[in-house]
Structure formats: C-alpha cells, structure tokens
Write a protein that holds these residues in place. Sequence first.
Motif, PDB file in Angstrom:
ATOM      1  N   VAL A 300     -53.812 -32.679  -7.108  1.00 59.76           N
ATOM      2  CA  VAL A 300     -52.842 -31.781  -7.742  1.00 59.76           C
ATOM      3  C   VAL A 300     -51.546 -31.729  -6.940  1.00 59.76           C
ATOM      4  O   VAL A 300     -50.443 -31.841  -7.495  1.00 59.76           O
ATOM      5  CB  VAL A 300     -53.436 -30.371  -7.903  1.00 59.76           C
ATOM      6  CG1 VAL A 300     -52.401 -29.417  -8.499  1.00 59.76           C
ATOM      7  CG2 VAL A 300     -54.687 -30.417  -8.776  1.00 59.76           C
ATOM      8  N   SER A 301     -51.653 -31.575  -5.626  1.00 63.13           N
ATOM      9  CA  SER A 301     -50.450 -31.447  -4.798  1.00 63.13           C
ATOM     10  C   SER A 301     -49.630 -32.740  -4.801  1.00 63.13           C
ATOM     11  O   SER A 301     -48.396 -32.698  -4.808  1.00 63.13           O
ATOM     12  CB  SER A 301     -50.828 -31.065  -3.366  1.00 63.13           C
ATOM     13  OG  SER A 301     -51.664 -32.055  -2.777  1.00 63.13           O
ATOM     14  N   THR A 302     -50.305 -33.882  -4.812  1.00 61.29           N
ATOM     15  CA  THR A 302     -49.581 -35.164  -4.840  1.00 61.29           C
ATOM     16  C   THR A 302     -48.811 -35.316  -6.145  1.00 61.29           C
ATOM     17  O   THR A 302     -47.644 -35.739  -6.152  1.00 61.29           O
ATOM     18  CB  THR A 302     -50.556 -36.341  -4.668  1.00 61.29           C
ATOM     19  OG1 THR A 302     -51.245 -36.205  -3.425  1.00 61.29           O
ATOM     20  CG2 THR A 302     -49.815 -37.671  -4.697  1.00 61.29           C
ATOM     21  N   ARG A 303     -49.439 -34.960  -7.227  1.00 65.25           N
ATOM     22  CA  ARG A 303     -48.757 -35.083  -8.512  1.00 65.25           C
ATOM     23  C   ARG A 303     -47.579 -34.110  -8.606  1.00 65.25           C
ATOM     24  O   ARG A 303     -46.562 -34.416  -9.229  1.00 65.25           O
ATOM     25  CB  ARG A 303     -49.750 -34.849  -9.655  1.00 65.25           C
ATOM     26  CG  ARG A 303     -50.746 -36.005  -9.813  1.00 65.25           C
ATOM     27  CD  ARG A 303     -51.326 -36.060 -11.192  1.00 65.25           C
ATOM     28  NE  ARG A 303     -50.270 -36.118 -12.200  1.00 65.25           N
ATOM     29  CZ  ARG A 303     -50.476 -35.890 -13.498  1.00 65.25           C
ATOM     30  NH1 ARG A 303     -51.697 -35.598 -13.928  1.00 65.25           N
ATOM     31  NH2 ARG A 303     -49.483 -35.944 -14.355  1.00 65.25           N
ATOM     32  N   GLU A 304     -47.700 -32.963  -7.979  1.00 71.39           N
ATOM     33  CA  GLU A 304     -46.603 -32.001  -7.989  1.00 71.39           C
ATOM     34  C   GLU A 304     -45.399 -32.552  -7.220  1.00 71.39           C
ATOM     35  O   GLU A 304     -44.249 -32.398  -7.643  1.00 71.39           O
ATOM     36  CB  GLU A 304     -47.060 -30.678  -7.385  1.00 71.39           C
ATOM     37  CG  GLU A 304     -46.106 -29.527  -7.657  1.00 71.39           C
ATOM     38  CD  GLU A 304     -46.722 -28.184  -7.303  1.00 71.39           C
ATOM     39  OE1 GLU A 304     -47.198 -28.043  -6.159  1.00 71.39           O
ATOM     40  OE2 GLU A 304     -46.747 -27.289  -8.164  1.00 71.39           O
ATOM     41  N   VAL A 305     -45.663 -33.228  -6.105  1.00 67.86           N
ATOM     42  CA  VAL A 305     -44.579 -33.844  -5.327  1.00 67.86           C
ATOM     43  C   VAL A 305     -43.900 -34.946  -6.136  1.00 67.86           C
ATOM     44  O   VAL A 305     -42.676 -35.089  -6.122  1.00 67.86           O
ATOM     45  CB  VAL A 305     -45.115 -34.405  -3.990  1.00 67.86           C
ATOM     46  CG1 VAL A 305     -44.048 -35.235  -3.283  1.00 67.86           C
ATOM     47  CG2 VAL A 305     -45.579 -33.269  -3.088  1.00 67.86           C
ATOM     48  N   TRP A 306     -44.698 -35.723  -6.853  1.00 72.65           N
ATOM     49  CA  TRP A 306     -44.120 -36.770  -7.700  1.00 72.65           C
ATOM     50  C   TRP A 306     -43.237 -36.155  -8.782  1.00 72.65           C
ATOM     51  O   TRP A 306     -42.164 -36.668  -9.090  1.00 72.65           O
ATOM     52  CB  TRP A 306     -45.239 -37.604  -8.340  1.00 72.65           C
ATOM     53  CG  TRP A 306     -45.569 -38.830  -7.546  1.00 72.65           C
ATOM     54  CD1 TRP A 306     -46.418 -38.914  -6.484  1.00 72.65           C
ATOM     55  CD2 TRP A 306     -45.036 -40.139  -7.745  1.00 72.65           C
ATOM     56  NE1 TRP A 306     -46.462 -40.201  -6.011  1.00 72.65           N
ATOM     57  CE2 TRP A 306     -45.623 -40.978  -6.768  1.00 72.65           C
ATOM     58  CE3 TRP A 306     -44.139 -40.689  -8.648  1.00 72.65           C
ATOM     59  CZ2 TRP A 306     -45.322 -42.336  -6.677  1.00 72.65           C
ATOM     60  CZ3 TRP A 306     -43.840 -42.042  -8.567  1.00 72.65           C
ATOM     61  CH2 TRP A 306     -44.420 -42.851  -7.584  1.00 72.65           C
ATOM     62  N   ARG A 307     -43.709 -35.080  -9.347  1.00 78.88           N
ATOM     63  CA  ARG A 307     -42.950 -34.432 -10.424  1.00 78.88           C
ATOM     64  C   ARG A 307     -41.604 -33.906  -9.922  1.00 78.88           C
ATOM     65  O   ARG A 307     -40.578 -34.057 -10.592  1.00 78.88           O
ATOM     66  CB  ARG A 307     -43.787 -33.278 -10.991  1.00 78.88           C
ATOM     67  CG  ARG A 307     -43.051 -32.335 -11.927  1.00 78.88           C
ATOM     68  CD  ARG A 307     -43.039 -32.823 -13.336  1.00 78.88           C
ATOM     69  NE  ARG A 307     -42.354 -31.900 -14.233  1.00 78.88           N
ATOM     70  CZ  ARG A 307     -42.404 -31.960 -15.544  1.00 78.88           C
ATOM     71  NH1 ARG A 307     -43.118 -32.890 -16.133  1.00 78.88           N
ATOM     72  NH2 ARG A 307     -41.751 -31.099 -16.294  1.00 78.88           N
ATOM     73  N   GLU A 330     -51.530 -43.062  -6.368  1.00 80.99           N
ATOM     74  CA  GLU A 330     -51.314 -42.370  -5.097  1.00 80.99           C
ATOM     75  C   GLU A 330     -52.091 -41.054  -5.058  1.00 80.99           C
ATOM     76  O   GLU A 330     -52.649 -40.681  -4.012  1.00 80.99           O
ATOM     77  CB  GLU A 330     -49.822 -42.106  -4.882  1.00 80.99           C
ATOM     78  CG  GLU A 330     -49.521 -41.499  -3.518  1.00 80.99           C
ATOM     79  CD  GLU A 330     -48.037 -41.437  -3.210  1.00 80.99           C
ATOM     80  OE1 GLU A 330     -47.610 -40.452  -2.565  1.00 80.99           O
ATOM     81  OE2 GLU A 330     -47.309 -42.369  -3.606  1.00 80.99           O
ATOM     82  N   ALA A 331     -52.150 -40.353  -6.175  1.00 79.43           N
ATOM     83  CA  ALA A 331     -52.876 -39.081  -6.220  1.00 79.43           C
ATOM     84  C   ALA A 331     -54.372 -39.295  -5.994  1.00 79.43           C
ATOM     85  O   ALA A 331     -55.022 -38.528  -5.269  1.00 79.43           O
ATOM     86  CB  ALA A 331     -52.635 -38.393  -7.558  1.00 79.43           C
ATOM     87  N   LEU A 332     -54.937 -40.336  -6.591  1.00 77.82           N
ATOM     88  CA  LEU A 332     -56.364 -40.616  -6.407  1.00 77.82           C
ATOM     89  C   LEU A 332     -56.652 -41.075  -4.980  1.00 77.82           C
ATOM     90  O   LEU A 332     -57.676 -40.698  -4.389  1.00 77.82           O
ATOM     91  CB  LEU A 332     -56.824 -41.674  -7.412  1.00 77.82           C
ATOM     92  CG  LEU A 332     -56.861 -41.217  -8.880  1.00 77.82           C
ATOM     93  CD1 LEU A 332     -57.211 -42.380  -9.799  1.00 77.82           C
ATOM     94  CD2 LEU A 332     -57.858 -40.076  -9.084  1.00 77.82           C
TER      95      LEU A 332
END
Length: 405
Positions: A300-307, A330-332
């Motif tokens: 979740v945190s990785t996807r938030e940074v990407w967003r 990258e999130a996985l």
Amino acid sequence: MFHTPVSFGIPRRPLLTALAAFFVIIAASAAFAQADDNEQLKRKAAELVAQKKFLEALPILEKLVAAEPDNASLQFDLGSALLVKSITAVTPDEKRSYRLRARAAFIKSQSLGNNTELVRAFISSIPEDGSSGSETSKNPISNAYLAAGENEFAKNNYNKAIELYLKALDADPKNYYAALFVGDSYLQLEDFANAEVWYQKAIAIDPNIETAYRYSATPLMKQKKYDQAKERYIEAWITEPYNRFALNGLLQWGAITNTNLGHPKIEPPNVEFGPDGKSKSTINVNPLAMDGSLAWMAYVSTREVWRTELFRKKFPQSKEYRHSLAEEAEALRAVVKMALSLNPKQLDPQIEMIRRLDSENLLEPFILLALADKGIAEDYPDYLRVNRARLREYVNKYVIGTQRK
C-alpha cells in the motif's frame, strides 16, 4: 302419435364437459405435434449449424426462437446465423440491422445462462450501434475483394472465396485478413496442409494479431495433435491477452484435454485513491502470525508513493497518473523485502510465490496476465515486443503446469 323427446342419457353439463375435454385432447394432440415438429426442426438446425450452413439455418432458427424465446442455445445459434447474414446483406443499413439483431440474440443467450467466454466475446466484438468497425486495408480495392470473398465464404463457396481473397492480397500484400481467410477457407475444405501455409503467412504479415495463431490450432485439434495445438493457443493468448476470443481458445483446449488452468494465488490488497490522493485500503492479516504477512503494508505504501511522486518522474510524458506495470512490480517486491526483514518462521504462501516468480524473472508476466487493469494493460505491447519467451514460459509453467500451487 306424440313423439316423446329422446334422451341420449347425457345431461347438458356433462355433455359440455365432455366437449371441453374433447377440445383439450385435440389441443393437446396439436401441442404434441408442434413439439414433435420443433424437435425435428431443432435437429435440422443443429445439423446445418454443424455444417456451418448458417444462411440455410437462419429461417429455421427464427421459427424455433419464436416458439422458444427462453432457449439460450437457440438464441446463441440465431445470433451466429444473423452475424453471417450481415455479411451477405446488400446495403449498409441491412448489414447494421442484422448485426444489431445478432448482438441482441447473444445478449439474450447470456441472460438465459449462457455466460461462456465465447458468448461474451461475440457481444464485445459487435459495436453497440451495429457498425462494422474499421476496414482491414487502406486499399479500397483490396477491401472490395475481401468483402466479396466473405460473401462467397458465407455461402460455403470456399474455392470461389479463395480466388477473391487472393485478389485482395494481390491488391494489398499486407492485408492480414485476406491471408487469414484463405487459410480458413482451406480449413473448411479440410485441406489442413494449405490451411497451415496460409495461417503462417498471416502471422508473418502481422505477428501481433492473435487470430491466425488461434485459427491454426483448429486443424491440429481436429487431428488430435493437442500438444501442438496448445502451443498455438498459448501464442494467441500472449499476443492479445485481453481479447476474449484469444482466452477462449486456450480454455477450450483445457476443457477438451481435461487440463486445469489457472494462475498462482496472489491477492494484493485493493487500493483506492480518494480526491486528496491518499490511499484507502483494507489489509486482512493476523498481526500475531509469524509469516511476514504484515508486509502487505509495504504494498500500500509503495503504491501511494508512486501515485504522489514516482509516476511523474518515471513517465514525464504522461499527463495523468495511471497504474503501471513498474508500480505493481515494485509494490510486490517491497512486500517480499519487508516480509524477509521480519524473520518469519515460515513465509506466507502468497508472499513466497511472489518471491519465487521474481527469482525466475516471471513476476512481470504474472502481473500482466493475472493482475492487469486498464493502466497496466497499456504497458503490455512494449513488454511483449522483447519478452514473448518469458510470457510463454510463465503460461507453460504456471497457468498450464502445476507449479502455481
């Protein structure tokens, strides 16, 4: 002499009852006769459909559907026949009318329980307005010959169709569908050798269209060459994985060969972003588990940074954010990294599968074929261009093979 009224011994009400019963018997007899007629018509229609004589089957199917509008199978066959009729219709309005009727029949069949991949493919292939879609060639002469060939093909005049398709190819040697349809005509003539030649010519014209791969599997299936057919169905699917027809070919192969198909079980948390750009997600894990499953927080945190940050840096040419293959991978990987840092007694099976796929360079194929949304799908053509072998390996090893467990 007075004549005494003669009684036949049947009072008036019982007589009316007897007459009513008589008419019920007559009506029932007529119903049985009609049912018997319908069964004969069904057998005839099924025979014609099996022979691909859809134009001959059409009036019979129309009559049967009028009698049994809630028969999913008849609705599907009617849709198929109407679609063929749209090819032989003369005016654009007639063609459009038949396509609309065909689409309605497929939708009706689906609503009655025929929710197969094939019926969904037919529905999605016909535009809602009944339009024909784009031309197959920029050369109008080639298109004209192709249309004429289709008209002959629909009438089962396969040799004449081949002549016209070849003229279409002569006018435009890059007309993929002209080469494809020559192969399909030879298939109908059961000349499998020539069918294979022309399917391969179509593939050579454009290897990024799934149809010729899929069509070329049909003669192999007819000859029970299932392993060779499997290879063609795989190529079709990895060429256009979001095309229902491509997927349906592989599913049919699996059904015929009793092969259980599927993806490894990996279910990332559902992440939604609000108007403020912040993520909203639910992670269902046991906080006391010693399997590293708490690491799904890293997803979740990785996807938030990407967003909020990384997407603009990685895709500066894009005006709007989209979920990308790079982000999902990258999130996985972040989940695996965090899980291992927690020193689990035994790694959660889903996280272990992510680690395993990544170690085999098959994580991206898994994402593209199993987890893709609209955003990720945009990355597929570029990945396919240089990684067809990896996609093929993933399907053989995990979708068809047993290593997904």
